[in-house]
Each structure stands twice: as C-alpha cells, then as structure tokens.
Write a protein that holds these residues in place. Structure first.
Motif, mmCIF file in Angstrom:
data_model
loop_
_atom_site.group_PDB
_atom_site.id
_atom_site.type_symbol
_atom_site.label_atom_id
_atom_site.label_comp_id
_atom_site.label_asym_id
_atom_site.label_seq_id
_atom_site.Cartn_x
_atom_site.Cartn_y
_atom_site.Cartn_z
ATOM 1 N N VAL A 266 0.858 -1.188 0.000
ATOM 2 C CA VAL A 266 0.000 0.000 0.000
ATOM 3 C C VAL A 266 0.889 1.232 0.000
ATOM 4 C CG1 VAL A 266 -1.693 1.353 1.296
ATOM 5 C CG2 VAL A 266 -1.905 -1.146 1.196
ATOM 6 N N THR A 267 0.664 2.117 -0.957
ATOM 7 C CA THR A 267 1.435 3.355 -1.065
ATOM 8 C C THR A 267 0.537 4.546 -0.799
ATOM 9 O OG1 THR A 267 2.981 2.401 -2.660
ATOM 10 C CG2 THR A 267 2.874 4.800 -2.549
ATOM 11 N N LEU A 268 0.959 5.389 0.111
ATOM 12 C CA LEU A 268 0.244 6.623 0.426
ATOM 13 C C LEU A 268 0.916 7.776 -0.312
ATOM 14 C CD1 LEU A 268 -0.058 6.125 4.301
ATOM 15 C CD2 LEU A 268 -1.671 5.402 2.537
ATOM 16 N N HIS A 269 0.137 8.512 -1.093
ATOM 17 C CA HIS A 269 0.665 9.614 -1.902
ATOM 18 C C HIS A 269 0.351 10.942 -1.225
ATOM 19 C CE1 HIS A 269 1.676 7.226 -5.578
ATOM 20 N NE2 HIS A 269 0.794 6.406 -5.014
ATOM 21 N N THR A 270 1.393 11.691 -0.936
ATOM 22 C CA THR A 270 1.247 12.961 -0.231
ATOM 23 C C THR A 270 1.524 14.136 -1.173
ATOM 24 O OG1 THR A 270 3.532 13.353 0.469
ATOM 25 C CG2 THR A 270 2.270 11.758 1.749
ATOM 26 N N LYS A 271 1.180 15.342 -0.704
ATOM 27 C CA LYS A 271 1.584 16.552 -1.417
ATOM 28 C C LYS A 271 3.047 16.853 -1.104
ATOM 29 C CE LYS A 271 -2.706 17.031 -2.690
ATOM 30 N NZ LYS A 271 -3.371 15.994 -1.861
ATOM 31 N N SER A 278 -4.942 21.696 5.218
ATOM 32 C CA SER A 278 -4.855 20.467 6.010
ATOM 33 C C SER A 278 -4.342 19.259 5.243
ATOM 34 C CB SER A 278 -6.237 20.139 6.592
ATOM 35 O OG SER A 278 -7.210 20.050 5.573
ATOM 36 N N ASP A 279 -3.982 19.421 3.962
ATOM 37 C CA ASP A 279 -3.535 18.267 3.188
ATOM 38 C C ASP A 279 -2.236 17.685 3.741
ATOM 39 O OD1 ASP A 279 -5.694 18.825 1.557
ATOM 40 O OD2 ASP A 279 -4.604 18.359 -0.279
ATOM 41 N N VAL A 280 -2.080 16.385 3.525
ATOM 42 C CA VAL A 280 -0.920 15.661 4.039
ATOM 43 C C VAL A 280 0.298 15.950 3.175
ATOM 44 C CG1 VAL A 280 0.020 13.397 4.631
ATOM 45 C CG2 VAL A 280 -2.453 13.799 4.797
ATOM 46 N N ASN A 281 1.400 16.354 3.793
ATOM 47 C CA ASN A 281 2.690 16.291 3.105
ATOM 48 C C ASN A 281 3.572 15.275 3.832
ATOM 49 O OD1 ASN A 281 4.097 17.781 5.214
ATOM 50 N ND2 ASN A 281 3.192 19.622 4.354
ATOM 51 N N LEU A 282 4.741 15.007 3.291
ATOM 52 C CA LEU A 282 5.557 13.898 3.796
ATOM 53 C C LEU A 282 5.841 14.006 5.293
ATOM 54 C CD1 LEU A 282 8.139 13.337 0.909
ATOM 55 C CD2 LEU A 282 6.461 11.684 1.729
ATOM 56 N N THR A 325 5.575 11.002 -3.121
ATOM 57 C CA THR A 325 4.985 12.271 -3.522
ATOM 58 C C THR A 325 5.355 12.551 -4.968
ATOM 59 O OG1 THR A 325 4.654 14.572 -2.860
ATOM 60 C CG2 THR A 325 6.928 13.748 -2.822
ATOM 61 N N SER A 326 4.661 13.478 -5.556
ATOM 62 C CA SER A 326 4.930 13.890 -6.927
ATOM 63 C C SER A 326 4.590 15.366 -7.061
ATOM 64 C CB SER A 326 4.077 13.085 -7.922
ATOM 65 O OG SER A 326 4.093 13.689 -9.213
ATOM 66 N N PRO A 327 5.403 16.124 -7.787
ATOM 67 C CA PRO A 327 5.076 17.536 -7.999
ATOM 68 C C PRO A 327 3.779 17.727 -8.772
ATOM 69 C CG PRO A 327 6.920 16.872 -9.389
ATOM 70 C CD PRO A 327 6.678 15.754 -8.435
ATOM 71 N N TYR A 328 3.306 16.672 -9.428
ATOM 72 C CA TYR A 328 2.068 16.805 -10.201
ATOM 73 C C TYR A 328 0.872 17.113 -9.310
ATOM 74 C CZ TYR A 328 -1.314 16.162 -13.914
ATOM 75 O OH TYR A 328 -2.302 16.390 -14.833
ATOM 76 N N PHE A 345 5.501 17.861 -16.925
ATOM 77 C CA PHE A 345 5.344 18.127 -15.505
ATOM 78 C C PHE A 345 5.088 16.883 -14.657
ATOM 79 C CE2 PHE A 345 3.983 21.966 -17.795
ATOM 80 C CZ PHE A 345 4.894 22.877 -17.279
ATOM 81 N N GLY A 346 5.412 15.717 -15.174
ATOM 82 C CA GLY A 346 5.323 14.501 -14.369
ATOM 83 C C GLY A 346 4.081 13.668 -14.596
ATOM 84 N N GLY A 347 3.207 14.084 -15.514
ATOM 85 C CA GLY A 347 1.991 13.325 -15.764
ATOM 86 C C GLY A 347 2.259 11.937 -16.307
ATOM 87 N N SER A 348 3.221 11.821 -17.212
ATOM 88 C CA SER A 348 3.515 10.513 -17.814
ATOM 89 C C SER A 348 4.153 9.574 -16.795
ATOM 90 C CB SER A 348 4.433 10.675 -19.029
ATOM 91 O OG SER A 348 5.662 11.304 -18.670
#
Length: 450
Positions: A266-271, A278-282, A325-328, A345-348
């Motif tokens: 399970v991978t959690l993706h953060t900002k 209130s969004d999650v960053n690393l 995380t991803s800058p996208y 910008f990282g979409g691909s």
C-alpha cells in the motif's frame, strides 16, 4: 468529444466558489499571517527580517482580495511555475472573478513561493499548528478506532477457519467508509464488538444507517476489481487528502488491506508542499505518529495505540507500507493529464507508476474536483464520463469523497432536486447541502475502453 461544461468561477453567486473567495480565503490568509508573525517573533536577526517580508506579502494579498486585483504570475525558478503562468496568461483573471479551481491552486502555490525564497523559512509549514491542534481534538475517536482495530486483529489471528469471503467484503466496505468520512463520529460498524456482530442483522442495520448519506456507492465494483487482480504483487495506491484524524483512518484502512491479504503493498501519496491548509505532506506522517506517542495527549488505551504505532512502523520498515509524492499533485492542472502524453510536468511518470496498481484510491473533495475538471456537469452525469480521458487510461480509480463543493456526479434522476428541496426547508441557502460535508459519494471507474 462534445463541448465540455463550463468550470466554476469565483464570480458565480450560485456556487460555493463565491463565498470561498470572499470569506474562506480571507480567513486562511489571516491565520497564516498570525502564524508567521508569532513564529517570527520567536526568532531574531535575519530570520526575523525574513518573517517580516513574508508577513508583508500576506498582508498585501489581503489587500488584493479586497480590491479584486488581477492575479499576477508566479515569480521564481521552479518548473511547476511554468504551468501556472501559462494558465494565468490566458486572461487577466482577478481573485474574485476567475476560475475557482485554478485560483485556489494558485493561492497555495503563491503562499508557498514566499517561504521557499527565504533561507530560514523554506521548509516551514505555515499550516502545521492547525493540523496538530485538529488531530489532538480527535482523541476519543482515535482511541476508539485503535481499540476496535486491535480487537479485530486478535480475532483475525485466532480464527481457525479463516475469514469468510463475504465477511472480508463487509470489512472492506466499512474501513473504506471510515476512510471516506475521516472523522470521529462515523465509526458505526466497528462500534460492534466481534466479527460475528459485524455479519449480524445488527451490523447490517448499522451499515444501512451509515450508507443513507452516500448518494452513489460503487464500493462493490471496486472490491470486485481488487480481488480479481492478477498482478504478482497486488498494489493499492491511496492519494491522500487531509492530515490528522483522516490520515489516521487512511493508515487503518491501509493496515486492513495488508492484514487481510487484499494488498501486498500500500502506497500513500502525499503533497510535496503545505497545501489546502490540512492536506498531508511527507512530514505529516511522522508528525502524526509522534503525536500518537504523546502520552500526555493520548493517555488511555496505550496498549492498543502502541500496537497500532508498532504495526505501522513495522510495515513501513518492511516496505509493505510506503510513502511517495509527486510535484504533479500540486500543479494547477486537473488529473486528466495523468497520461503518457504529458511529458513536461510529471503526468507521464505518474501514469506509468499508477497503471500497474490494482486500485488507485483518491481521497477527498479537491482530488474529486481535479478528477472531474470541477465543471458544471449535470448531477446525473456518469462518473466515467466526467473524468474525461481517465476513463480509458487504464487506471482503476476509486474516489472516496465527502461532498464539500458544487460538482457532483452519478446521482439518480431527481436525487439532487429532492435533497435541495428538503434542505431548503430549514436552510436559507438551499444549495448549501453541497458544502455541508454531510453527504458523500463513492465512485469507481475501471479505466477500460467500453
């Protein structure tokens, strides 16, 4: 493709955008200004002077809101700014009239740009104190869920015959709903004590009560996809929304998926920056675990809480639970460009990463708005229609969304109108149910061409 509906604009008086730009954004910036002033006062020298520079820009932003100023291009060398500035160059957008989704993203990227250019403040999270305080206000819910999780884990391990498939599906639905609501008042099913209770008539009644406010529910389709996955390593991605209690419930959901062999990883993706308050960053992952270890705040049921903490840390250390995380995620773009064709910008890269997963779970309101383009779709529009090219992208998408903005898809004919009429009997704004957080949708798209 047929002509797309218009996006929501801050000038639209029938939209939550209107009050968001005029009231909520002002309060958010005022709170940020108070925070940096307090933090700066505790420093000296260059750090204090830099804090004053940031405070001055926040103060000017409040003036720009009041005067409905034209939104200026972002200044700096970050690659993401190019995407923002292209979008802003389309027209002289003003803060109180421009596209809601675009300018909401601009707001948080702009605030962050003022911090990253200062040597003493580039890693400062202006929203950290609010996130910490919010989590500490959820002690009762945190403790209760830890107790329920520990009880279920003991029963799972002691079950001589294993967990029946139908019970596993019921548990998946319940943990998904807890993650969906992400607050301390919706632990309906797990308030029952045993696995037998969960499968009982009483458990069915609890589920029905909790599902009444879910206006469209594709959870069974998502579960069928998950258990049918033939990947050698079954991966589930969770694109996170809020930190605090919601992140905690997402971790519990992730543990459940691993415990019951519904996922191998399970991978959690953060900002990647402080985002949407209130969004999650690393950093928030370690902050939440650190808070859970604080016996001054979480002083009851320490055995169950410590069990949960140790389980999370163990799975993280063994690579079964991971963070990425991803800058996208913090671009101005919606998610339609998570595609092999998006090369700038990282979409691909993100598409390649997510396309091998059995399920990609998008949490929350902003992710839903970006999945659907935040457009004025009729409420009966199928979710798969409103996510554009994502519908044939190969991504198995599950959206768990508490409704806190206008865009809403997949409803049966008449549901939107019926709720609006009933809500209007006791509320001045008959559309404010869309922003109340009292309703939700669980939407699934299999990513295949039909």
């Amino acid at each position: 493709m047929a002509e797309l509906p218009a996006v929501y604009y801050n000038k639209d008086s029938d939209s939550f955008a209107f009050s968001t730009a005029r009231v909520r954004w002002v309060k958010i910036v005022q709170d940020a200004l108070e925070d940096i002033n307090d933090a700066g006062a505790k420093t000296s020298g260059e750090a204090q002077q830099q804090a004053k520079v940031i405070a001055g820009k926040l103060q000017q932003l409040l003036v720009d809101f009041e005067e409905d100023a034209v939104v200026q291009p972002l200044v700096g060398g970050l690659k993401q700014y190019e995407s923002y500035n292209r979008a802003l160059s389309a027209e002289d957008y003003t803060w109180l009239t421009g596209p809601w989704l675009l300018l909401e993203n601009v707001l948080y990227r702009l605030i962050n740009s003022w911090f990253v250019e200062q040597s003493h403040w580039f890693n400062y999270d202006i929203f950290a104190n609010l996130k910490k305080e919010s989590f500490e206000s959820s002690v009762a819910g945190v403790t209760e869920l830890a107790v329920r999780y520990a009880q279920l884990d003991k029963e799972r391990q002691s079950s001589a015959t294993g967990i029946k498939p139908e019970l596993k599906q019921l548990l998946f639905k319940e943990f998904a709903e807890i993650s969906l609501w992400g607050n301390a008042t919706d632990l309906s099913l797990l308030a029952t004590a045993t696995l037998e209770d969960i499968a009982s008539i009483q458990g069915a009644e609890a589920r029905k009560k909790s599902e009444d406010k879910i206006l469209t529910n594709d959870i069974d389709l998502a579960y069928a996809q998950l258990i049918s996955s033939k990947e050698k390593i079954r991966k589930v991605e969770i694109v996170l929304d809020n930190s605090g209690f919601e992140l905690y419930t997402d971790l519990v959901f992730g543990l459940f998926l691993l415990d019951f062999n519904l996922a191998d990883r399970v991978t959690l993706h953060t900002k990647d920056i402080p985002w949407m308050v209130s969004d999650v960053n690393l950093k928030d992952f370690n902050v939440v675990l650190s808070q859970l270890k604080d016996t001054n705040v979480f002083d009851k049921h320490r055995d169950e809480l410590d069990f949960f903490i140790n389980k999370v840390e163990y799975l993280f250390n063994t690579g079964k639970l991971t963070l990425e995380t991803s800058p996208y995620w913090t671009l101005d773009k919606d998610f339609w460009e998570i595609s092999p064709d998006e090369q700038e910008f990282g979409g691909s890269e993100l598409h390649e990463r997510l396309s091998s997963s059995a399920l990609v779970i998008f949490k929350g309101d902003m992710n839903y708005r970006k999945l659907t383009g935040d457009r004025r779709w009729p409420s009966t529009t199928p979710f798969s229609r409103a996510i554009g090219p994502l519908a044939t992208s190969g991504l198995k998408i599950l959206s768990l969304r508490t409704v806190k903005a206008d865009v809403l898809l997949g409803l049966k004919e008449g549901v939107y109108e019926d709720i609006t009429e009933e809500w209007g009997k006791t509320n001045d704004n008959k559309l404010s149910w869309l922003y109340s957080g009292k309703y939700a949708v669980i939407s699934y798209a299999d990513g295949a061409a039909h």
